[in-house]
Motif scaffolding. Structure first.
Motif, short mmCIF file in Angstrom:
data_model
loop_
_atom_site.label_atom_id
_atom_site.label_comp_id
_atom_site.label_asym_id
_atom_site.label_seq_id
_atom_site.Cartn_x
_atom_site.Cartn_y
_atom_site.Cartn_z
N PHE A 67 0.85 -1.20 0.00
CA PHE A 67 0.00 0.00 0.00
C PHE A 67 0.89 1.25 0.00
CE2 PHE A 67 -3.53 -2.43 2.45
CZ PHE A 67 -3.93 -3.03 1.27
N GLY A 68 2.04 1.15 0.66
CA GLY A 68 3.00 2.24 0.71
C GLY A 68 2.37 3.53 1.18
N PRO A 69 3.11 4.64 1.14
CA PRO A 69 4.55 4.65 0.94
C PRO A 69 5.32 4.14 2.17
CG PRO A 69 3.74 6.89 1.25
CD PRO A 69 2.54 5.99 1.28
N VAL A 70 6.49 3.61 1.87
CA VAL A 70 7.41 3.10 2.88
C VAL A 70 8.62 4.04 2.88
CG1 VAL A 70 8.99 1.18 3.39
CG2 VAL A 70 6.69 0.69 2.51
N LEU A 71 9.13 4.39 4.05
CA LEU A 71 10.36 5.19 4.10
C LEU A 71 11.54 4.24 4.29
CD1 LEU A 71 11.27 8.22 3.97
CD2 LEU A 71 11.71 7.98 6.40
N ALA A 72 12.29 4.05 3.20
CA ALA A 72 13.43 3.12 3.21
C ALA A 72 14.69 3.88 3.59
CB ALA A 72 13.58 2.50 1.82
N MET A 73 15.46 3.30 4.51
CA MET A 73 16.67 4.00 4.99
C MET A 73 17.82 3.01 5.21
SD MET A 73 15.04 6.41 7.99
CE MET A 73 13.97 5.15 8.68
N VAL A 74 19.03 3.54 5.11
CA VAL A 74 20.21 2.80 5.55
C VAL A 74 20.88 3.62 6.64
CG1 VAL A 74 22.43 1.81 4.88
CG2 VAL A 74 20.51 1.78 3.26
N TRP A 75 21.13 2.97 7.76
CA TRP A 75 21.80 3.61 8.90
C TRP A 75 23.12 2.92 9.15
CZ3 TRP A 75 20.23 7.92 11.65
CH2 TRP A 75 18.95 8.40 11.36
N GLU A 76 24.10 3.71 9.59
CA GLU A 76 25.47 3.22 9.78
C GLU A 76 25.94 3.50 11.20
OE1 GLU A 76 28.58 3.90 6.56
OE2 GLU A 76 29.27 5.27 8.13
N GLY A 77 26.75 2.60 11.73
CA GLY A 77 27.36 2.83 13.04
C GLY A 77 27.80 1.53 13.67
N GLU A 78 28.62 1.66 14.69
CA GLU A 78 29.12 0.51 15.44
C GLU A 78 27.93 -0.25 16.05
OE1 GLU A 78 32.67 0.41 15.87
OE2 GLU A 78 32.33 -1.63 16.58
N GLY A 79 27.76 -1.51 15.68
CA GLY A 79 26.69 -2.33 16.26
C GLY A 79 25.28 -1.93 15.85
N VAL A 80 25.16 -1.21 14.72
CA VAL A 80 23.84 -0.65 14.36
C VAL A 80 22.78 -1.73 14.05
CG1 VAL A 80 24.31 -0.36 11.87
CG2 VAL A 80 22.71 1.19 13.02
N ILE A 81 23.21 -2.91 13.62
CA ILE A 81 22.21 -3.95 13.30
C ILE A 81 21.52 -4.40 14.58
CG2 ILE A 81 21.82 -6.24 12.32
CD1 ILE A 81 24.33 -5.77 10.55
N ARG A 82 22.33 -4.83 15.54
CA ARG A 82 21.80 -5.31 16.82
C ARG A 82 21.12 -4.21 17.62
NH1 ARG A 82 22.84 -9.89 20.05
NH2 ARG A 82 22.86 -8.78 22.03
N TYR A 83 21.80 -3.06 17.68
CA TYR A 83 21.25 -1.99 18.51
C TYR A 83 20.01 -1.38 17.87
CZ TYR A 83 21.14 1.00 22.45
OH TYR A 83 20.73 1.57 23.62
N GLY A 84 19.99 -1.35 16.53
CA GLY A 84 18.79 -0.88 15.84
C GLY A 84 17.59 -1.73 16.22
N ARG A 85 17.79 -3.05 16.29
CA ARG A 85 16.70 -3.96 16.70
C ARG A 85 16.28 -3.68 18.14
NH1 ARG A 85 14.21 -7.74 13.23
NH2 ARG A 85 14.26 -9.29 14.90
#
Ligand code: ATP
Ligand code: MG
Length: 137
Positions: A67-85
């Protein structure tokens, strides 16, 4: 440097939660390296959630994303995958801790406002699915 794919789903965009969510990632100190609004096709949504294709909610989930719109983003940083979750909180907002994005801002699992990659491999795959190399800074 580590990167992850984060998307604000159609419910989060429609509810006006973009700035609230972005500011949580910014305040933590993560760096935004790509961002765009997308209305994904249903087949694109199916690609994004291909790991869940056997689940009973797969069809509804892909319809909803498209259905959108979706806001697609890429974030960067130390441990960002785990900490983002961690910032996002548990999948089911009725069980997410207060202080997390889903815990503070959502109520039901089918409308949990945000997606985050769940590991290094999926982060790489999802960034490549949603963004072309020249869209990344
Ligand atoms: P996401 O991948 O969106 O970041 P997640 O990794 O926390 O979420 P997944 O198990 O990957 O959780 O599920 C993907 C999405 O499918 C969930 O965010 C939610 O929108 C939807 N979903 C998961 N479980 C259910 C369910 N039982 N009923 C309806 N929708 C569900
Ligand atoms: Mg997931």
């Amino acid at each position: 440097m580590e990167r992850t794919f984060i998307a604000i789903k159609p419910d989060g965009v429609q509810r006006g939660l973009i700035s609230e969510i972005i500011s949580r990632f910014e305040r933590k100190g993560f760096k935004l390296v790509a961002i765009k609004l997308v209305v994904p096709s249903k087949s694109f949504a199916q690609k994004h959630y291909h790991d869940l294709k056997e689940r009973p909610f797969f069809n509804g989930l892909c319809n909803f994303l498209s259905f959108g719109p979706v806001l697609a983003m890429v974030w960067e940083g130390e441990g960002v995958i785990r900490y983002g979750r961690k910032l996002i909180g548990a999948t089911d907002p009725s069980k997410s801790e207060p202080g997390t994005i889903r815990g503070d801002l959502a109520v039901v699992v089918g409308r949990n406002i945000i997606h985050g990659s769940d590991g290094p491999e999926t982060a790489k795959d999802e960034i490549n699915l949603w963004f072309k190399p020249d869209e990344l800074t």
